[in-house]
Design a protein around this motif. Structure first.
Motif, short mmCIF file in Angstrom:
data_model
loop_
_atom_site.label_atom_id
_atom_site.label_comp_id
_atom_site.label_asym_id
_atom_site.label_seq_id
_atom_site.Cartn_x
_atom_site.Cartn_y
_atom_site.Cartn_z
N HIS A 68 15.29 4.79 3.54
CA HIS A 68 15.73 4.22 2.27
C HIS A 68 15.19 2.81 2.10
O HIS A 68 14.75 2.42 1.01
CB HIS A 68 17.26 4.22 2.22
N GLU A 69 15.22 2.02 3.17
CA GLU A 69 14.66 0.67 3.10
C GLU A 69 13.16 0.72 2.85
O GLU A 69 12.60 -0.10 2.11
CB GLU A 69 14.94 -0.10 4.39
N PHE A 70 12.48 1.68 3.47
CA PHE A 70 11.05 1.87 3.26
C PHE A 70 10.76 2.10 1.78
O PHE A 70 9.86 1.46 1.20
CB PHE A 70 10.61 3.07 4.10
N THR A 132 3.53 -6.72 3.39
CA THR A 132 2.78 -6.37 4.59
C THR A 132 2.51 -4.88 4.64
O THR A 132 1.41 -4.43 4.95
CB THR A 132 3.55 -6.81 5.84
N MET A 133 3.53 -4.10 4.33
CA MET A 133 3.39 -2.65 4.36
C MET A 133 2.28 -2.19 3.43
O MET A 133 1.42 -1.39 3.81
CB MET A 133 4.71 -1.99 3.95
N ILE A 134 2.27 -2.72 2.21
CA ILE A 134 1.27 -2.28 1.24
C ILE A 134 -0.12 -2.77 1.62
O ILE A 134 -1.10 -2.03 1.51
CB ILE A 134 1.63 -2.79 -0.17
N SER A 135 -0.23 -4.01 2.08
CA SER A 135 -1.55 -4.55 2.41
C SER A 135 -2.20 -3.78 3.55
O SER A 135 -3.42 -3.62 3.59
CB SER A 135 -1.44 -6.04 2.77
N ILE A 136 -1.39 -3.29 4.50
CA ILE A 136 -1.93 -2.53 5.61
C ILE A 136 -2.36 -1.14 5.17
O ILE A 136 -3.34 -0.59 5.66
CB ILE A 136 -0.90 -2.43 6.75
N ASP A 276 10.03 -8.13 11.63
CA ASP A 276 10.34 -6.74 11.94
C ASP A 276 9.62 -5.82 10.98
O ASP A 276 9.32 -6.15 9.85
CB ASP A 276 11.86 -6.49 11.92
N ARG A 277 9.33 -4.62 11.48
CA ARG A 277 8.50 -3.68 10.73
C ARG A 277 9.36 -2.69 9.98
O ARG A 277 10.44 -2.34 10.40
CB ARG A 277 7.57 -2.95 11.69
N LEU A 278 8.83 -2.22 8.87
CA LEU A 278 9.45 -1.12 8.16
C LEU A 278 9.00 0.17 8.83
O LEU A 278 7.81 0.36 9.07
CB LEU A 278 9.04 -1.14 6.69
N ARG A 279 9.92 1.05 9.10
CA ARG A 279 9.55 2.27 9.80
C ARG A 279 10.57 3.35 9.52
O ARG A 279 11.69 3.10 9.09
CB ARG A 279 9.50 2.03 11.30
N PHE A 280 10.19 4.59 9.74
CA PHE A 280 11.18 5.62 9.92
C PHE A 280 10.72 6.53 11.05
O PHE A 280 9.56 6.86 11.16
CB PHE A 280 11.48 6.40 8.63
N ASP A 281 11.66 6.86 11.92
CA ASP A 281 11.34 7.59 13.14
C ASP A 281 11.73 9.06 12.98
O ASP A 281 12.65 9.39 12.25
CB ASP A 281 12.13 7.03 14.33
N GLY A 282 11.01 9.89 13.71
CA GLY A 282 11.32 11.30 13.69
C GLY A 282 11.39 11.86 15.09
O GLY A 282 11.42 11.13 16.07
N VAL A 283 11.42 13.16 15.22
CA VAL A 283 11.45 13.82 16.51
C VAL A 283 10.03 13.87 17.03
O VAL A 283 9.19 14.60 16.51
CB VAL A 283 12.05 15.23 16.41
#
Length: 289
Positions: A68-70, A132-136, A276-283
């Motif tokens: 959601h934050e992403f 940062t997320m978009i520029s990368i 801190d980085r924006l992320r979402f983790d999975g299995v």
């Protein structure tokens, strides 16, 4: 409440994300894998029923919050790059009392830190992470074609990693935030077998912990040294490597800093800010920027 007794909520029954992004499939798949692993564990270990439900609720809630934050960061950044667009403007997050985000824990943490002492958790810091997320991840070419490749993004990624590495190497000593270094039981889904296994994660007496990387007693002892002596970033990385975690030692330290368990300082005792980085983790996989 994502699960209880004999039920597990999965997919849209558990939570809903913006349909503009296909990654909702990621959440649905993760919840199904996690629920299946949880049921398998409960069948084999009935005495762990409550603990498994607690794990499922926490792990899925945190994944949803990260995603959601992403999305919110993406929309906020787009509203500044395309200020004429009513679509993006309506989705901009510009204040810490935005009532659209009630009961979102990531936003509550952001609003609580919205002052000059914690820019990482301020709305301004939130926009910085979005930028940062978009520029990368932004291609330089405007026209879509089958010639696009992941290699085009490597330059921006290398620049970001280089800056991160410089910041980390500035750290001459690290503080463990708490009076104790503890190991707590947790569960992890094994990425190959998809079985739910009991692991240990590190934390403090205040309830803070880092659940991404399971650790053992030899790793706990490494961090316990921070309560006694000043240990720099490079020295800590070496010690973790000697304790068998060389492959992910820097990721462990960064995660501990992001969760608030570690704080780094330079040679003048000034705090070194690691964004801190924006992320979402999975299995079995992570998405990070």
């Amino acid at each position: 409440m994502f699960s209880g007794d004999r039920f597990f909520l999965c997919g849209d029954a558990a939570c809903f994300t913006d349909p503009s992004f296909s990654q909702g499939v990621h959440l649905a798949t993760q919840s199904a894998v996690s629920a299946a692993a949880a049921i398998d564990r409960i069948i084999a270990h009935e005495d762990e029923l409550d603990a498994v439900h607690q794990w499922y609720g926490r792990s899925y809630r945190e994944t949803y919050e990260q995603y959601h934050e992403f999305l919110a960061s993406f929309y906020t950044f787009a509203s500044f790059t395309e200020p004429e667009s009513e679509f993006w403007l309506r989705r901009r997050i510009s204040e810490s009392d935005d009532d659209r985000l009630n009961r979102k824990r990531w936003f509550e943490r952001l609003a609580a830190g919205d002052d000059d002492t914690d820019t990482a958790r301020s709305v301004a810091g939130f926009r910085d992470r979005a930028a940062t997320m978009i520029s990368i991840g932004r291609h330089k070419r405007m026209d879509l074609s089958d010639e696009f490749s992941d290699d085009e993004l490597n330059g921006a990624r290398v620049r970001w990693i280089t800056h991160l590495t410089k910041q980390l190497n500035r750290i001459t000593w690290l503080r463990w935030n708490g009076d104790e270094v503890l190991l707590r039981p947790y569960y992890k889904v094994e990425p190959l077998s998809f079985r739910l296994e009991r692991k240990l994660v590190i934390g403090n007496e205040l309830g803070q912990d880092m659940i991404k990387y399971p650790l053992e007693e030899e790793h706990r002892l490494v961090f316990e040294e921070l309560l006694k002596d000043r240990v720099g970033y490079r020295a800590l990385i070496r010690q973790l490597g000697d304790a068998g975690r060389q492959d992910v030692s820097s990721q462990i330290v960064i995660r501990l800093m992001e969760t608030g368990l570690l704080t780094g300082f330079d040679k003048n005792d000034n705090r070194v800010h690691i964004q801190d980085r924006l992320r979402f983790d999975g299995v079995g996989t992570d998405y990070e920027v």
